[in-house]
Design a protein around this motif. Structure first.
Motif, mmCIF file in Angstrom:
data_model
loop_
_atom_site.group_PDB
_atom_site.id
_atom_site.type_symbol
_atom_site.label_atom_id
_atom_site.label_comp_id
_atom_site.label_asym_id
_atom_site.label_seq_id
_atom_site.Cartn_x
_atom_site.Cartn_y
_atom_site.Cartn_z
ATOM 1 N N ILE A 15 47.024 45.469 31.559
ATOM 2 C CA ILE A 15 46.698 44.106 31.982
ATOM 3 C C ILE A 15 46.662 44.025 33.493
ATOM 4 O O ILE A 15 45.757 43.427 34.078
ATOM 5 C CB ILE A 15 47.719 43.110 31.390
ATOM 6 N N GLY A 18 43.576 45.703 34.775
ATOM 7 C CA GLY A 18 42.321 45.165 34.264
ATOM 8 C C GLY A 18 41.605 46.101 33.311
ATOM 9 O O GLY A 18 40.413 45.943 33.059
ATOM 10 N N GLU A 19 42.313 47.071 32.772
ATOM 11 C CA GLU A 19 41.719 48.006 31.816
ATOM 12 C C GLU A 19 41.713 47.389 30.429
ATOM 13 O O GLU A 19 42.456 46.456 30.143
ATOM 14 C CB GLU A 19 42.523 49.306 31.792
ATOM 15 N N ARG A 20 40.886 47.923 29.573
ATOM 16 C CA ARG A 20 40.815 47.417 28.207
ATOM 17 C C ARG A 20 41.277 48.428 27.177
ATOM 18 O O ARG A 20 41.378 48.121 26.001
ATOM 19 C CB ARG A 20 39.391 46.984 27.881
ATOM 20 N N SER A 21 41.553 49.656 27.566
ATOM 21 C CA SER A 21 42.029 50.656 26.606
ATOM 22 C C SER A 21 43.453 51.063 26.961
ATOM 23 O O SER A 21 43.820 51.152 28.126
ATOM 24 C CB SER A 21 41.108 51.872 26.586
ATOM 25 N N GLU A 31 41.234 50.359 22.114
ATOM 26 C CA GLU A 31 40.396 49.670 23.094
ATOM 27 C C GLU A 31 40.224 48.221 22.652
ATOM 28 O O GLU A 31 39.834 47.940 21.520
ATOM 29 C CB GLU A 31 39.024 50.328 23.227
ATOM 30 N N TYR A 32 40.550 47.321 23.551
ATOM 31 C CA TYR A 32 40.454 45.893 23.280
ATOM 32 C C TYR A 32 39.163 45.341 23.868
ATOM 33 O O TYR A 32 38.567 45.925 24.763
ATOM 34 C CB TYR A 32 41.667 45.161 23.869
ATOM 35 N N ARG A 33 38.729 44.185 23.358
ATOM 36 C CA ARG A 33 37.467 43.606 23.811
ATOM 37 C C ARG A 33 37.591 42.906 25.152
ATOM 38 O O ARG A 33 36.616 42.822 25.896
ATOM 39 C CB ARG A 33 36.939 42.623 22.773
ATOM 40 N N SER A 34 38.778 42.377 25.439
ATOM 41 C CA SER A 34 38.961 41.648 26.696
ATOM 42 C C SER A 34 40.425 41.716 27.121
ATOM 43 O O SER A 34 41.300 42.106 26.341
ATOM 44 C CB SER A 34 38.542 40.184 26.525
ATOM 45 N N VAL A 35 40.674 41.302 28.338
ATOM 46 C CA VAL A 35 42.044 41.261 28.841
ATOM 47 C C VAL A 35 42.828 40.181 28.095
ATOM 48 O O VAL A 35 44.023 40.340 27.833
ATOM 49 C CB VAL A 35 42.059 41.018 30.366
ATOM 50 N N ALA A 36 42.165 39.110 27.708
ATOM 51 C CA ALA A 36 42.830 38.051 26.942
ATOM 52 C C ALA A 36 43.339 38.596 25.606
ATOM 53 O O ALA A 36 44.435 38.239 25.149
ATOM 54 C CB ALA A 36 41.883 36.888 26.712
ATOM 55 N N GLU A 37 42.569 39.472 24.998
ATOM 56 C CA GLU A 37 43.001 40.095 23.743
ATOM 57 C C GLU A 37 44.192 41.022 23.980
ATOM 58 O O GLU A 37 45.094 41.111 23.149
ATOM 59 C CB GLU A 37 41.838 40.869 23.130
#
Length: 69
Positions: A15, A18-21, A31-37
């Motif tokens: 978080i 700013g990575e998603r994985s 791997e997530y779709r967004s930082v919010a997820e």
């Protein structure tokens, strides 16, 4: 899958960067779709970890027998 503080720390680091994985402690990579997820996943893991570490309160019942003098 057992939840550990390491998994939550890995999510916090992703978080912050700013990575998603994220690599989990059991070797999986998610791997997530967004930082919010990512934030929702971290909050969910924190709730699960807190619930698993919470100890049950012991209840003691005192029963008195006799004549009541």
């Amino acid at each position: 899958m057992a939840i550990s503080q390491t998994d939550i720390d890995n999510l916090n680091e992703a978080i912050a960067l700013g990575e998603r994985s994220v690599s989990m402690s059991d070797g999986r990579r998610v791997e997530y779709r967004s930082v919010a997820e990512l934030i929702m996943a971290r909050d969910d893991l924190q709730r699960q970890l807190a619930a698993s570490q919470q100890q049950r309160r012991r209840q003691v019942y005192l029963v008195q027998g006799g004549r009541g003098f």
